[in-house]
Design an enzyme around this catalytic site. Sequence first.
Site, PDB file in Angstrom:
ATOM      1  N   GLY A 118     -13.635 -17.627  -0.760  1.00 24.83           N
ATOM      2  CA  GLY A 118     -12.768 -18.715  -0.330  1.00 24.83           C
ATOM      3  C   GLY A 118     -12.370 -18.545   1.118  1.00 24.83           C
ATOM      4  O   GLY A 118     -12.937 -17.721   1.836  1.00 24.83           O
TER       5      GLY A 118
ATOM      6  N   ASP B  83       2.967 -21.665  -5.611  1.00 26.89           N
ATOM      7  CA  ASP B  83       1.543 -21.988  -5.579  1.00 26.89           C
ATOM      8  C   ASP B  83       0.946 -21.942  -6.983  1.00 26.89           C
ATOM      9  O   ASP B  83      -0.143 -21.418  -7.187  1.00 26.89           O
ATOM     10  CB  ASP B  83       0.809 -21.026  -4.651  1.00 26.89           C
ATOM     11  CG  ASP B  83      -0.516 -21.608  -4.146  1.00 26.89           C
ATOM     12  OD1 ASP B  83      -0.685 -22.839  -4.221  1.00 26.89           O
ATOM     13  OD2 ASP B  83      -1.363 -20.836  -3.676  1.00 26.89           O
TER      14      ASP B  83
END
Length: 412
Positions: free
Chosen positions: A92, A215
Amino acid sequence: MGNCFGFSAKVGNRESPYRGSSRISAKRSQSSRLSSLTIQSSSYNDDTSVASLQTPRSEGELLASPTLKAFTFNELKTATRNFRPDSVIGEGGFGYVYKGWIDERTLSPSKPGSGMVVAVKKLKEEGFQGHRQWLAEVDCLGRLHHMNLVKLIGYCSKGDHIRLLVYEYMPKGSLENHLFRRGAEPIPWRTRIKVAIGAARGLAFLHEAQVIYRDFKASNILLDSEFNAKLSDFGLAKVGPTGDRTHVSTQVMGTQGYAAPEYVATGRITAKSDVYSFGVVLLELLSGRLTVDKTKVGVERNLVDWAIPYLGDKRKVFRIMDTKLGGQYPHKGACLTANTALQCLNQEPKLRPKMSDVLSTLEELEMTLKSGSISNSVMKLTSSSSSFTAKQRVRTPVADPVLSSRRCRRVR
């Protein structure tokens, strides 16, 4: 207020140890108007210790931490077979995650196939996770220990740019992969409830410790071999509010489709902002649909906007249910879960339930799956549902996401 390490996180796009989603950093107006429902209340108890998170720590203090191992770079190089490409299990904006092997007793690197499997997260020098955010994650997971938080085994810091984290290996990967990856095996209803309970238990624990996760999303929920859920990626976590303060003010950072509308609009965040995000994940578990689906048009593009009219109406709940379930779910249980999601998504943060109460409700639902009957206290939820008309709903404006190139590979 700072994050778990004690200072503000300014991260544009960071992702879970296995895969992530697009983040948002733009402010938006508030989301769909939701009704107030009552969720059953009970106390939250857990025998896992809650460590104090009030004192910031330096890297020097981390080196002396009795709970974390300070790995050398060469040790992790050996454990991952020189960071070979075929050891990559995730990638990522933050960097790469490698599968490695260490001795379970000494934590020294071992040969592949022997010892304990670990996930080694190696951050890119130019990646989205800066040194302070790396320290924040090390500090959070070094102090907080719970069966539903991914275990941080150790870390490595070499020079100014090389930073690594060593986690327990989660063989089933992320919930996001199981829900949305092409060709993934459908998750049975009982397993979905089990995952929701595990994630709720981890989030309730964080809130008890005065930590706002900030998150919560499907890609940050990792699964072990038995589909036990554990929360990961704590670089954006915040401590507070404390004293007489009711919220924490911070730069808006989150993931498109998951962030609470009041947080996106004002930058003010509370534990109830996490509750909203949990409601979004419940919707994903119910529907098998992405929070933001760019292949769809109109109201169907945004999961919350599309699902709201059906969540409070037991005669319409079937319209949002994941077709991959093949109808193999209890109608009353689906209605209860939908109502729980509806409460979590209330536009007014104060009217959202506490995570401890959400956990209690989901645990009772799990018990009904075993006993085959819904209790009267749980049934009150399904009978108090409210539906919405088109005029009552306010469509959630969608901010432009901060896009990144992402892919996820798994090594068996």
